[in-house]
Design an enzyme around this catalytic site. Structure first.
Site, PDB file in Angstrom:
ATOM      1  CG  ASP A  35      -2.049   0.992   1.099  1.00 18.59           C
ATOM      2  OD1 ASP A  35      -3.213   0.558   0.990  1.00 18.59           O
ATOM      3  OD2 ASP A  35      -1.776   2.221   1.110  1.00 18.59           O
ATOM      4  CB  ILE A  36       0.833   4.237  -2.193  1.00 20.45           C
ATOM      5  CG1 ILE A  36       1.923   5.109  -2.761  1.00 20.45           C
ATOM      6  CG2 ILE A  36      -0.422   5.024  -1.889  1.00 20.45           C
ATOM      7  CD1 ILE A  36       1.605   5.675  -4.137  1.00 20.45           C
ATOM      8  CG  ASN A  93     -12.373  -0.504   3.607  1.00 18.39           C
ATOM      9  OD1 ASN A  93     -12.773  -0.834   4.728  1.00 18.39           O
ATOM     10  ND2 ASN A  93     -11.173   0.008   3.418  1.00 18.39           N
ATOM     11  CB  VAL A 102      -9.193   1.722  -5.120  1.00 21.94           C
ATOM     12  CG1 VAL A 102      -8.830   1.187  -6.501  1.00 21.94           C
ATOM     13  CG2 VAL A 102      -8.227   2.813  -4.682  1.00 21.94           C
ATOM     14  CG  HIS A 106      -8.634  -3.188  -2.446  1.00 21.64           C
ATOM     15  ND1 HIS A 106      -9.561  -2.496  -3.205  1.00 21.64           N
ATOM     16  CD2 HIS A 106      -8.461  -2.466  -1.310  1.00 21.64           C
ATOM     17  CE1 HIS A 106      -9.920  -1.396  -2.559  1.00 21.64           C
ATOM     18  NE2 HIS A 106      -9.272  -1.359  -1.395  1.00 21.64           N
ATOM     19  CG  HIS A 108      -6.722  -2.696   3.069  1.00 23.95           C
ATOM     20  ND1 HIS A 108      -6.033  -1.523   2.828  1.00 23.95           N
ATOM     21  CD2 HIS A 108      -7.943  -2.519   2.505  1.00 23.95           C
ATOM     22  CE1 HIS A 108      -6.810  -0.687   2.147  1.00 23.95           C
ATOM     23  NE2 HIS A 108      -7.969  -1.261   1.939  1.00 23.95           N
TER      24      HIS A 108
HETATM   25  P1  AMP Z   1      -9.830   1.413   0.091  1.00 22.94           P
HETATM   26  O1  AMP Z   1     -10.227   2.629   0.868  1.00 22.94           O
HETATM   27  O2  AMP Z   1     -10.132   0.136   0.814  1.00 22.94           O
HETATM   28  O3  AMP Z   1     -10.378   1.441  -1.324  1.00 22.94           O
HETATM   29  O4  AMP Z   1      -8.253   1.442   0.017  1.00 22.94           O
HETATM   30  C1  AMP Z   1      -7.527   1.904  -1.082  1.00 22.94           C
HETATM   31  C2  AMP Z   1      -6.063   1.815  -0.708  1.00 22.94           C
HETATM   32  O5  AMP Z   1      -5.300   1.950  -1.889  1.00 22.94           O
HETATM   33  C3  AMP Z   1      -5.572   2.880   0.275  1.00 22.94           C
HETATM   34  O6  AMP Z   1      -5.041   2.244   1.433  1.00 22.94           O
HETATM   35  C4  AMP Z   1      -4.479   3.618  -0.515  1.00 22.94           C
HETATM   36  O7  AMP Z   1      -3.385   4.000   0.284  1.00 22.94           O
HETATM   37  C5  AMP Z   1      -4.088   2.592  -1.553  1.00 22.94           C
HETATM   38  N1  AMP Z   1      -3.525   3.099  -2.782  1.00 22.94           N
HETATM   39  C6  AMP Z   1      -4.011   4.112  -3.562  1.00 22.94           C
HETATM   40  N2  AMP Z   1      -3.234   4.282  -4.645  1.00 22.94           N
HETATM   41  C7  AMP Z   1      -2.250   3.360  -4.561  1.00 22.94           C
HETATM   42  C8  AMP Z   1      -1.126   3.036  -5.385  1.00 22.94           C
HETATM   43  N3  AMP Z   1      -0.867   3.691  -6.515  1.00 22.94           N
HETATM   44  N4  AMP Z   1      -0.318   2.039  -4.978  1.00 22.94           N
HETATM   45  C9  AMP Z   1      -0.555   1.374  -3.845  1.00 22.94           C
HETATM   46  N5  AMP Z   1      -1.592   1.618  -3.033  1.00 22.94           N
HETATM   47  C10 AMP Z   1      -2.426   2.608  -3.379  1.00 22.94           C
END
Ligand code: AMP
Length: 120
Positions: A35-36, A93, A102, A106, A108
């Protein structure tokens, strides 16, 4: 395929190699990357390669092979990150109430410290 799927989401771009990621592990049906914006010392995202919006979409519409390969990769990441004994948390989520940012399914995987209570 779900026709509501948004092909412009960031994980879709990662899967098309339009943007990079810090890959952890992969198999034929799933990809794991860092995760970024990590929320714990270990914070890995695991995604299916095909287009599913959320857990419900994936579980309803994914093939048995996709689903088994996905969860196998989650378990492989647990082993790779050495958290199977120390403990971890898996979160997915979904939708508005789940605050999903996103719209590509996915999970976490969080670990590497005591994560506290699940919801504050
Ligand atoms: P969610 O709120 O469950 O959709 O989580 C989306 C996750 O994607 C968040 O924890 C972000 O930090 C992560 N994220 C967004 N863009 C990137 C990226 N380019 N590379 C890795 N993780 C990302």
């Amino acid at each position: 395929m779900n026709n509501k799927y948004d092909k412009t989401n960031i994980f879709s771009k990662i899967l098309r190699s339009e943007i990079s990621c810090q890959k952890v592990l992969e198999n034929d049906h799933a990809l794991a990357f860092l995760d970024i914006n990590p929320q714990a010392p270990i914070h890995v995202l695991i995604i299916p390669r095909n287009e599913y919006i959320d857990f419900h979409d994936f579980t309803e519409n994914g093939s048995s092979q996709e689903i088994s390969y996905f969860w196998k990769l989650v378990n492989d990441v647990l082993k790779n990150k050495n958290v199977s004994e120390s403990g971890f948390r898996i979160i997915t989520n979904s939708g508005l109430d789940g605050n999903q940012d996103v719209p590509h399914f996915h999970v976490h995987l969080l670990g590497g410290k005591n994560l506290g209570r699940m919801i504050n």
